[in-house]
Design an enzyme around this catalytic site. Structure first.
Site, PDB file in Angstrom:
ATOM      1  N   ASP A 111      52.396  75.310  71.328  1.00  0.00           N
ATOM      2  CA  ASP A 111      51.148  75.861  71.973  1.00  0.00           C
ATOM      3  C   ASP A 111      50.208  75.138  72.285  1.00  0.00           C
ATOM      4  OD1 ASP A 111      50.215  78.237  73.363  1.00  0.00           O
ATOM      5  OD2 ASP A 111      48.762  78.568  71.484  1.00  0.00           O
ATOM      6  N   TYR A 115      46.304  73.700  74.300  1.00  0.00           N
ATOM      7  CA  TYR A 115      44.760  74.215  74.418  1.00  0.00           C
ATOM      8  C   TYR A 115      44.205  73.679  75.521  1.00  0.00           C
ATOM      9  CZ  TYR A 115      40.543  74.772  71.426  1.00  0.00           C
ATOM     10  OH  TYR A 115      39.268  75.040  70.969  1.00  0.00           O
ATOM     11  N   HIS A 160      37.960  77.562  77.781  1.00  0.00           N
ATOM     12  CA  HIS A 160      38.301  78.290  76.450  1.00  0.00           C
ATOM     13  C   HIS A 160      37.870  77.405  75.373  1.00  0.00           C
ATOM     14  CE1 HIS A 160      40.550  80.236  73.469  1.00  0.00           C
ATOM     15  NE2 HIS A 160      41.318  79.157  73.172  1.00  0.00           N
ATOM     16  N   GLU A 169      45.745  86.093  73.110  1.00  0.00           N
ATOM     17  CA  GLU A 169      45.519  84.887  73.929  1.00  0.00           C
ATOM     18  C   GLU A 169      46.362  84.968  75.195  1.00  0.00           C
ATOM     19  OE1 GLU A 169      45.716  81.216  71.640  1.00  0.00           O
ATOM     20  OE2 GLU A 169      43.666  81.761  70.989  1.00  0.00           O
ATOM     21  N   GLU A 200      48.050  83.689  78.361  1.00  0.00           N
ATOM     22  CA  GLU A 200      48.633  82.239  78.459  1.00  0.00           C
ATOM     23  C   GLU A 200      50.008  82.377  79.397  1.00  0.00           C
ATOM     24  OE1 GLU A 200      49.490  79.844  75.215  1.00  0.00           O
ATOM     25  OE2 GLU A 200      47.933  80.489  73.777  1.00  0.00           O
ATOM     26  N   ASP A 227      49.814  85.015  72.900  1.00  0.00           N
ATOM     27  CA  ASP A 227      49.828  84.536  71.545  1.00  0.00           C
ATOM     28  C   ASP A 227      48.879  85.044  70.557  1.00  0.00           C
ATOM     29  OD1 ASP A 227      50.526  82.275  69.891  1.00  0.00           O
ATOM     30  OD2 ASP A 227      48.639  81.496  70.252  1.00  0.00           O
ATOM     31  N   ARG A 281      41.998  86.084  63.869  1.00  0.00           N
ATOM     32  CA  ARG A 281      40.953  84.831  63.718  1.00  0.00           C
ATOM     33  C   ARG A 281      40.502  84.879  62.369  1.00  0.00           C
ATOM     34  NH1 ARG A 281      42.154  82.526  68.396  1.00  0.00           N
ATOM     35  NH2 ARG A 281      42.124  83.977  70.154  1.00  0.00           N
ATOM     36  N   GLN A 288      43.078  82.959  60.517  1.00  0.00           N
ATOM     37  CA  GLN A 288      43.102  81.443  61.339  1.00  0.00           C
ATOM     38  C   GLN A 288      41.613  80.490  60.849  1.00  0.00           C
ATOM     39  OE1 GLN A 288      43.128  81.702  65.453  1.00  0.00           O
ATOM     40  NE2 GLN A 288      43.010  79.374  65.874  1.00  0.00           N
ATOM     41  N   LYS A 299      48.850  82.925  63.623  1.00  0.00           N
ATOM     42  CA  LYS A 299      49.596  82.904  64.822  1.00  0.00           C
ATOM     43  C   LYS A 299      50.976  83.175  64.823  1.00  0.00           C
ATOM     44  CE  LYS A 299      46.450  80.481  67.406  1.00  0.00           C
ATOM     45  NZ  LYS A 299      46.008  81.031  68.747  1.00  0.00           N
ATOM     46  N   THR A 302      54.426  86.320  68.774  1.00  0.00           N
ATOM     47  CA  THR A 302      54.259  85.501  70.204  1.00  0.00           C
ATOM     48  C   THR A 302      55.068  86.389  71.105  1.00  0.00           C
ATOM     49  OG1 THR A 302      53.645  83.508  69.254  1.00  0.00           O
ATOM     50  CG2 THR A 302      53.857  83.728  71.640  1.00  0.00           C
ATOM     51  N   GLU A 322      36.140  85.496  72.852  1.00  0.00           N
ATOM     52  CA  GLU A 322      35.483  84.794  74.096  1.00  0.00           C
ATOM     53  C   GLU A 322      34.834  86.116  74.701  1.00  0.00           C
ATOM     54  OE1 GLU A 322      37.169  81.494  76.498  1.00  0.00           O
ATOM     55  OE2 GLU A 322      39.025  82.239  75.438  1.00  0.00           O
TER      56      GLU A 322
END
Lengths: 422, 422
Positions: free
Chosen positions: A133, A135, A140, A207, A209, A241, A245, A248, A261, A265, A370
């Site tokens: 994965d 970034y 972001h 997430e 993606e 994904d 939080r 993490q 994570k 997925t 976000e």
């Protein structure tokens, strides 16, 4: 040249509901033709399917009926044999499929091998080898930096503009769209807590993606260059994904995300071949920092490797964000070059995610972290206020890309509902 | 009860060089019986082998000759079918093997199915599903913290004593002992450099680790408890987690190691079943912090999950370190419980590394980073001074564990030579 050459005599004048009666402008029209794996109603046998409109063509059965040599590549419970066959075979098969759907005698032959989409079960389309994965969205990364390191003068880490940051994820927990996701448990510790506590995540996030699916393998010790992207990558999918939080935040220093994570997925059931996305190719954003040669895609002979994909994120059917993939700082070609520059080999079935796609506007952010600014600004949804996901919430990502002649190429949706921890 | 019941009449009175003529005290005697995958001289066919002394038994051929139902599990090019068969089958097969090596009529039947170790080619013994690497040695973590964060009041991160820190690695680049490792290239940037530079790693290192091989899979959404360790883990191997410290230092914030590790991970060709290590089981070190219940192995009904393994690290044949595995703060059982507590599933062939094994004494450190204190104190080897690895250097890890009656259980060596970047 349009990929679907309509012959004279209007062979599309077929009754409504017939597999060939794809309404004009349908995002899964004959210009798209994504691949998946399905089992027909009443059967456990998995085989490769090609989506046309709201039907699925049993591709191996069709190939067999037509005496096509591709039958052997398609009669499998995963796409992996097709993925391993390489770029020439991928493009040839796509041309063959187009002919099957176009030439009247072929159309007649394959017509019995369509199934209504609503009657089949879709499965994980390929066996995932390694999952990486990235970034790669500057928006972001800046948002995450501002949220988690508010006192830092630069929200980006010093390496961010020099290399596409990535890490390996858990390929064994990649699941197909529609699979329920059980809320993960784990340790969390707020800065003020004296010790970590254990329990179901209270900050379960998404997430949004795009995933890239590797077909052609490479040799250990030999980097894959920027210009080899299309030789190795077969196509793309949508990818959620899922991220806890709170887990993490407590675990990720110093070795990166792990349990936050690795519980799940989700990927779309349909893999759109790169050949269907030629009209969506765009130049990446201008880079603010000079790139080392192996990442420098500014040379005129290098495929820029960007794609114009319009993503939509919905929670319980309500659209909360529309992230534009054009804003990604690092392209999939650069990610592939970076991932292998140390000599790491590729295997058929490798999957790599773009990283959360976030545009510059608030309504374009690809995560609840976000969108709610780490829970400070709840979203007011028809299903209630949300900071992070609640049990029972269903998240759906959809996307489309510009296709030939003003059409849209639909990507397969990826959806998943949060199940409570038992 | 010794695992190898010698019958009367001295059936071991066999000529020197005969497969059954294993010298007393040989670390691969009949109390060990590790599994691997080999091909015989002049053949490409891979099949499961069992090591006895300096010979390899073609296990499927032997089972077939004896009419054993295990032939079907063993006639494969990987250990995966055996791994998937589960604890009862693993223990039953081990008892059967012991009988084959013991009962005179069985000995006669299987004798033709031994090959000299020197005449076979050993292969990667199993298809690696997910690969996770932990960071479970307190000495190692403290050394790394002191080297990289000298100004920090505590060399351990705040989470270190609360959970076994780990991350996913690249399973596609796990290679068998003996495979050459090409020096990786990549970006590095010293703090004083204005921008990163690209080139072959100048700080190529080793990490002496123990790998744990998962056999029995688990269901997504269902954590595997501390007490289920032996139900899921088949056995152990030695593991060298090659590390490019310069690449790693520049890339690892904020998402962890990636290219600094993903170019190669070497494992031994032999997997020692847990059943061979019963005498090596030890209690883990006393913990300084209270553990959350899912990690708490202090309860009397919990298998402590520690192993007494004596590792030796040699560079170009010269021993540079002897890391003791008893010093590991986190056990493999705790790592398994942690890895799945969020609902992540296990697959047959999952591999997880202990993390670099470092004891408390300078001569017990499992990496050159620590042994040379990041290059400050070069090692003076017969092959020259070393800070990190030079092209042509060969690294070999060996290890043994206490076996029954004062014997030693040898682990398969893991060796690899550094090849220059072309």
């Amino acid at each position: 040249m349009p990929p679907f050459d309509v012959p004279e005599g209007d062979p599309f004048a077929v009754p409504e509901g017939h597999p060939f009666a794809v309404p004009e402008g349908h995002p899964f029209g004959p210009h798209n033709l994504p691949y998946g794996v399905f089992s027909a109603a009443g059967s456990d046998a998995r085989t490769v399917g090609v989506r046309l409109g709201d039907h699925v063509l049993d591709a191996a059965a069709a190939a067999h009926a037509l005496g096509s040599p591709y039958a052997a590549l398609l009669a499998h419970p995963t796409l992996n044999p097709l993925l391993a066959a390489g770029r020439t075979a991928w493009s040839d098969l796509r041309r063959a499929l187009t002919a099957w759907l176009t030439v009247p005698s072929h159309r007649e032959t394959i017509a019995p091998h369509f199934h209504p989409l609503s009657a089949v079960t879709l499965h994980l389309p390929f066996e995932v080898a390694d999952y990486v994965d990235f970034y790669a969205s500057e928006n972001h990364a800046r948002n995450v930096g501002r949220i988690f390191r508010p006192d830092s003068p630069d929200p980006l880490t010093p390496n961010w503009k020099h290399l596409p940051i990535g890490y390996h994820g858990r390929s064994g927990t990649v699941v197909v769209s529609g699979t329920e996701v059980v809320r993960p448990s784990g340790q969390r510790k707020a800065p003020a807590d004296p010790a970590p506590v254990f329990g179901p995540s209270v900050r379960l996030d998404i997430e949004a993606e795009v995933g890239f699916v590797v077909g052609t393998p490479s040799e250990q010790g030999r980097p894959v260059g920027l210009g080899e992207f299309r030789d190795h990558v077969f196509g793309i999918c949508l990818l959620n994904d899922w991220s806890a939080r709170d887990l993490q935040a407590w675990e990720y220093v110093p070795l990166g995300p792990f349990l936050g994570k690795s519980f799940a997925t989700s990927v779309s059931a349909w893999i759109t071949p790169l050949d269907a996305l030629d009209e969506a190719r765009v130049a990446p954003p201008e880079r603010t920092h000079a790139l080392l040669p192996y990442l420098d895609d500014s040379a005129p002979d290098v495929d820029p490797g960007g794609y114009d994909l319009r993503i939509s994120v919905a929670v319980n059917g309500h659209v909360v964000s529309e992230p534009p993939f054009t804003t990604m700082y690092w392209t999939a070609a650069q990610q592939l070059a970076h991932m292998t520059v140390n000599g790491a080999s590729l295997r058929t079935g490798d999957l790599y995610g773009s990283g959360t796609v976030s545009g510059g506007a608030p309504g374009e952010r690809g995560s609840l972290l976000e969108l709610t600014w780490n829970g400070r600004d709840p979203l007011d949804l028809p299903s209630g206020k949300r900071t992070f996901l609640e049990d029972g919430d269903e998240v759906t990502l959809t996307a489309w890309a510009p296709g030939p002649g003003g059409t849209r190429v639909g990507l397969g949706e990826v959806t998943g509902r949060v199940a409570p921890r038992e």
